[in-house]
Design a protein around this motif. Structure first.
Motif, PDB file in Angstrom:
ATOM      1  N   GLY A  18       0.858  -1.248  -0.060  1.00 32.34           N
ATOM      2  CA  GLY A  18       0.083   0.069  -0.229  1.00 32.34           C
ATOM      3  C   GLY A  18       0.794   1.343   0.049  1.00 32.34           C
ATOM      4  N   GLU A  19       2.205   1.110   0.479  1.00 32.18           N
ATOM      5  CA  GLU A  19       2.982   2.276   0.611  1.00 32.18           C
ATOM      6  C   GLU A  19       3.475   2.773  -0.558  1.00 32.18           C
ATOM      7  OE1 GLU A  19       2.890  -0.273   2.824  1.00 32.18           O
ATOM      8  OE2 GLU A  19       2.917   0.473   4.824  1.00 32.18           O
ATOM      9  N   ALA A  20       3.344   1.674  -1.531  1.00 29.06           N
ATOM     10  CA  ALA A  20       3.903   2.106  -2.938  1.00 29.06           C
ATOM     11  C   ALA A  20       3.031   3.259  -3.696  1.00 29.06           C
ATOM     12  CB  ALA A  20       4.269   0.871  -3.759  1.00 29.06           C
ATOM     13  N   LEU A  21       1.838   3.169  -3.023  1.00 32.94           N
ATOM     14  CA  LEU A  21       0.762   3.909  -3.942  1.00 32.94           C
ATOM     15  C   LEU A  21       0.754   5.445  -3.393  1.00 32.94           C
ATOM     16  CD1 LEU A  21      -2.289   2.004  -3.828  1.00 32.94           C
ATOM     17  CD2 LEU A  21      -0.487   1.805  -5.517  1.00 32.94           C
ATOM     18  N   MET A  22       1.646   5.713  -2.214  1.00 32.86           N
ATOM     19  CA  MET A  22       1.513   6.972  -1.646  1.00 32.86           C
ATOM     20  C   MET A  22       2.612   8.281  -2.254  1.00 32.86           C
ATOM     21  SD  MET A  22       1.818   6.275   2.433  1.00 32.86           S
ATOM     22  CE  MET A  22       3.514   6.025   2.469  1.00 32.86           C
ATOM     23  N   GLY A  23       3.421   7.644  -2.968  1.00 29.67           N
ATOM     24  CA  GLY A  23       4.390   8.464  -3.585  1.00 29.67           C
ATOM     25  C   GLY A  23       5.084   9.232  -2.477  1.00 29.67           C
ATOM     26  N   ASP A  24       5.100  10.397  -2.529  1.00 33.39           N
ATOM     27  CA  ASP A  24       5.732  11.505  -1.611  1.00 33.39           C
ATOM     28  C   ASP A  24       4.821  11.607  -0.419  1.00 33.39           C
ATOM     29  OD1 ASP A  24       8.343  10.978  -2.828  1.00 33.39           O
ATOM     30  OD2 ASP A  24       7.729  12.738  -4.290  1.00 33.39           O
ATOM     31  N   THR A  33       1.294   8.760  -9.037  1.00 30.38           N
ATOM     32  CA  THR A  33       1.982   7.406  -8.789  1.00 30.38           C
ATOM     33  C   THR A  33       1.354   6.427  -9.291  1.00 30.38           C
ATOM     34  OG1 THR A  33       3.077   8.401  -6.925  1.00 30.38           O
ATOM     35  CG2 THR A  33       2.939   5.925  -6.929  1.00 30.38           C
ATOM     36  N   ILE A  34      -0.112   6.196  -8.988  1.00 26.51           N
ATOM     37  CA  ILE A  34      -0.802   5.104  -9.313  1.00 26.51           C
ATOM     38  C   ILE A  34      -1.053   4.997 -10.909  1.00 26.51           C
ATOM     39  CG2 ILE A  34      -3.163   6.132  -9.045  1.00 26.51           C
ATOM     40  CD1 ILE A  34      -4.038   3.652  -7.692  1.00 26.51           C
ATOM     41  N   MET A  35      -1.196   6.137 -11.413  1.00 25.66           N
ATOM     42  CA  MET A  35      -1.105   6.021 -12.883  1.00 25.66           C
ATOM     43  C   MET A  35       0.027   5.500 -13.464  1.00 25.66           C
ATOM     44  SD  MET A  35      -4.282   6.783 -13.511  1.00 25.66           S
ATOM     45  CE  MET A  35      -4.283   6.794 -15.096  1.00 25.66           C
ATOM     46  N   ARG A  36       1.203   6.084 -12.788  1.00 27.92           N
ATOM     47  CA  ARG A  36       2.404   5.534 -13.476  1.00 27.92           C
ATOM     48  C   ARG A  36       2.758   4.080 -13.105  1.00 27.92           C
ATOM     49  NH1 ARG A  36       6.789   4.051 -11.180  1.00 27.92           N
ATOM     50  NH2 ARG A  36       6.413   4.568  -9.004  1.00 27.92           N
ATOM     51  N   MET A  37       2.152   3.704 -12.117  1.00 26.28           N
ATOM     52  CA  MET A  37       2.066   2.082 -11.940  1.00 26.28           C
ATOM     53  C   MET A  37       1.207   1.284 -12.971  1.00 26.28           C
ATOM     54  SD  MET A  37       2.227   1.559  -7.855  1.00 26.28           S
ATOM     55  CE  MET A  37       3.549   2.105  -6.929  1.00 26.28           C
ATOM     56  N   THR A 165       9.199  -3.153  -4.194  1.00 24.08           N
ATOM     57  CA  THR A 165       9.612  -2.487  -2.928  1.00 24.08           C
ATOM     58  C   THR A 165      10.332  -1.123  -3.304  1.00 24.08           C
ATOM     59  OG1 THR A 165      11.922  -3.423  -2.930  1.00 24.08           O
ATOM     60  CG2 THR A 165      10.320  -4.748  -1.901  1.00 24.08           C
ATOM     61  N   ARG A 166      10.662  -0.600  -2.030  1.00 25.70           N
ATOM     62  CA  ARG A 166      11.522   0.862  -2.612  1.00 25.70           C
ATOM     63  C   ARG A 166      12.905   0.919  -2.804  1.00 25.70           C
ATOM     64  NH1 ARG A 166       8.580   5.514   0.904  1.00 25.70           N
ATOM     65  NH2 ARG A 166       6.144   5.022   0.151  1.00 25.70           N
ATOM     66  N   VAL A 167      13.528  -0.560  -2.751  1.00 28.10           N
ATOM     67  CA  VAL A 167      14.773  -0.582  -3.048  1.00 28.10           C
ATOM     68  C   VAL A 167      14.902  -1.872  -4.044  1.00 28.10           C
ATOM     69  CG1 VAL A 167      15.760  -0.155  -0.761  1.00 28.10           C
ATOM     70  CG2 VAL A 167      15.014  -2.371  -1.314  1.00 28.10           C
ATOM     71  N   ASP A 168      16.182  -1.567  -4.974  1.00 30.40           N
ATOM     72  CA  ASP A 168      16.087  -2.501  -6.112  1.00 30.40           C
ATOM     73  C   ASP A 168      16.838  -3.721  -5.958  1.00 30.40           C
ATOM     74  OD1 ASP A 168      18.649  -1.559  -5.598  1.00 30.40           O
ATOM     75  OD2 ASP A 168      19.413  -1.310  -7.651  1.00 30.40           O
ATOM     76  N   VAL A 217      12.510  -9.880  -6.133  1.00 29.27           N
ATOM     77  CA  VAL A 217      12.726  -8.279  -5.445  1.00 29.27           C
ATOM     78  C   VAL A 217      13.101  -7.306  -6.276  1.00 29.27           C
ATOM     79  CG1 VAL A 217      13.321  -7.231  -3.161  1.00 29.27           C
ATOM     80  CG2 VAL A 217      12.818  -9.638  -2.992  1.00 29.27           C
ATOM     81  N   PHE A 218      12.424  -6.300  -6.340  1.00 34.55           N
ATOM     82  CA  PHE A 218      12.609  -5.108  -7.421  1.00 34.55           C
ATOM     83  C   PHE A 218      12.058  -3.643  -6.823  1.00 34.55           C
ATOM     84  CE2 PHE A 218       8.742  -6.079  -8.920  1.00 34.55           C
ATOM     85  CZ  PHE A 218       8.357  -5.142  -9.542  1.00 34.55           C
ATOM     86  N   SER A 219      12.624  -2.855  -7.533  1.00 35.57           N
ATOM     87  CA  SER A 219      12.086  -1.355  -7.079  1.00 35.57           C
ATOM     88  C   SER A 219      10.930  -0.960  -7.892  1.00 35.57           C
ATOM     89  CB  SER A 219      13.186  -0.488  -7.269  1.00 35.57           C
ATOM     90  OG  SER A 219      12.599   0.821  -7.031  1.00 35.57           O
ATOM     91  N   ILE A 220       9.894  -0.741  -7.368  1.00 30.13           N
ATOM     92  CA  ILE A 220       8.654  -0.349  -8.258  1.00 30.13           C
ATOM     93  C   ILE A 220       9.011   1.235  -8.743  1.00 30.13           C
ATOM     94  CG2 ILE A 220       7.289   0.693  -6.393  1.00 30.13           C
ATOM     95  CD1 ILE A 220       6.031  -1.321  -9.262  1.00 30.13           C
ATOM     96  N   ASN A 221       9.848   1.851  -8.049  1.00 25.61           N
ATOM     97  CA  ASN A 221      10.142   3.306  -8.412  1.00 25.61           C
ATOM     98  C   ASN A 221      10.869   3.638  -9.639  1.00 25.61           C
ATOM     99  OD1 ASN A 221       8.474   4.237  -6.098  1.00 25.61           O
ATOM    100  ND2 ASN A 221      10.340   3.732  -4.860  1.00 25.61           N
ATOM    101  N   LYS A 222      11.435   2.332  -9.999  1.00 35.04           N
ATOM    102  CA  LYS A 222      12.672   2.529 -11.131  1.00 35.04           C
ATOM    103  C   LYS A 222      11.624   2.418 -12.586  1.00 35.04           C
ATOM    104  CE  LYS A 222      16.261   0.509 -11.415  1.00 35.04           C
ATOM    105  NZ  LYS A 222      17.468  -0.515 -11.475  1.00 35.04           N
ATOM    106  N   PRO A 223      11.581   3.387 -13.383  1.00 36.66           N
ATOM    107  CA  PRO A 223      10.843   3.281 -14.457  1.00 36.66           C
ATOM    108  C   PRO A 223      11.136   2.111 -15.363  1.00 36.66           C
ATOM    109  CG  PRO A 223      11.601   5.729 -14.143  1.00 36.66           C
ATOM    110  CD  PRO A 223      12.174   4.679 -13.293  1.00 36.66           C
ATOM    111  N   GLY A 224      10.282   1.302 -15.959  1.00 35.41           N
ATOM    112  CA  GLY A 224      10.602   0.130 -16.678  1.00 35.41           C
ATOM    113  C   GLY A 224      11.105  -1.109 -16.116  1.00 35.41           C
ATOM    114  N   ALA A 225      11.417  -1.041 -14.688  1.00 34.54           N
ATOM    115  CA  ALA A 225      11.866  -2.224 -13.921  1.00 34.54           C
ATOM    116  C   ALA A 225      11.019  -3.429 -14.012  1.00 34.54           C
ATOM    117  CB  ALA A 225      11.865  -1.744 -12.709  1.00 34.54           C
TER     118      ALA A 225
END
Length: 241
Positions: A18-24, A33-37, A165-168, A217-225
């Protein structure tokens, strides 16, 4: 595993916190954030990959957590399950705006809002190319959404559980605290246990190991990951038997 011109996996289970949807933001759902996902998910489905998602509820429950202090654990867990349903509906709506057909199935029965979880129907949706979002965890208190991801992944025959996650990836130490920490490209379940690496909760981790269901395990914040993982590129950390 090396990159190829076709997907390395046919069917995957994506675990989104759920935290991944918060953005900043401090809590709640960040629309950007949710549209990018949703764009990342759309790219993966265009590759022909069947995608199921288990979503957490920490972004919403965080906002009510102070009031839940001292609350009965089962009651608090049911509140968390309701939060995951809210997130699942928000993600379904975002995917709809991207032209992608998504269905929400809930382990709690709220039939006026979402479908109940029915395994054969979920399998049919996946075969039809629809994204299936599993909400409300396992439907039982005392179990995390990590455990729900492992359980649903095994039930629908996923070839891989993706933990966003937030780490890659998985590191030898906390990369935010130890500059010498190194990322593992691959690690076995037994090695991860021996090194006390906290990848998932113990129940979820044991279930994946017993079912021989690998975890990435990968980073959801990295574009295209997400797409790179699906294509078999060296992205994140693969936990294998």
């Amino acid at each position: 595993m090396t990159a190829s011109t076709s997907p390395a996996y046919k069917r995957i289970l994506l675990k989104l916190s759920g935290e991944a949807l918060m953005g900043d933001d401090a809590f709640g759902i960040n629309r950007t954030t949710i549209m990018r996902m949703s764009d990342e998910i759309l790219d993966v489905t265009r590759l022909g990959v069947e995608l199921a998602i288990v979503i957490g509820g920490g972004n919403i429950f965080r906002g009510v957590a102070p009031g839940a202090q001292g609350m009965d654990r089962a009651t608090a867990d049911y509140m968390g399950m309701l939060a995951t349903i809210m997130n699942a509906l928000a993600l379904q709506d975002a995917l709809k705006h991207r032209g992608l057909d998504a269905r929400v199935q809930s382990a709690l029965n709220i039939e006026q809002v979402v479908e109940p979880y029915i395994r054969p129907k979920a399998l049919r949706y996946l075969e039809e190319g629809k994204v299936v979002i599993f909400a409300a965890g396992t439907g039982n208190p005392f179990f995390t959404t990590d455990t729900a991801a492992a359980l649903r992944g095994a039930e629908v025959g996923a070839e891989l559980v993706l933990k966003a996650t937030r780490v890659d990836g998985v590191y030898s130490a906390d990369p935010n605290k130890d500059p010498t920490a190194t990322r593992y490209a691959r690690i076995s379940f037994d090695e991860a246990i021996n090194r006390r690496l906290e990848i998932m909760d113990a129940t979820a981790f044991a279930l994946c190991r017993d079912q021989k269901l690998p975890i990435k395990v990968f980073s959801i914040n990295k574009p295209g990951a997400l797409a790179r993982v699906v294509m078999g590129a060296d992205e994140g950390t693969l936990v294998h038997v």
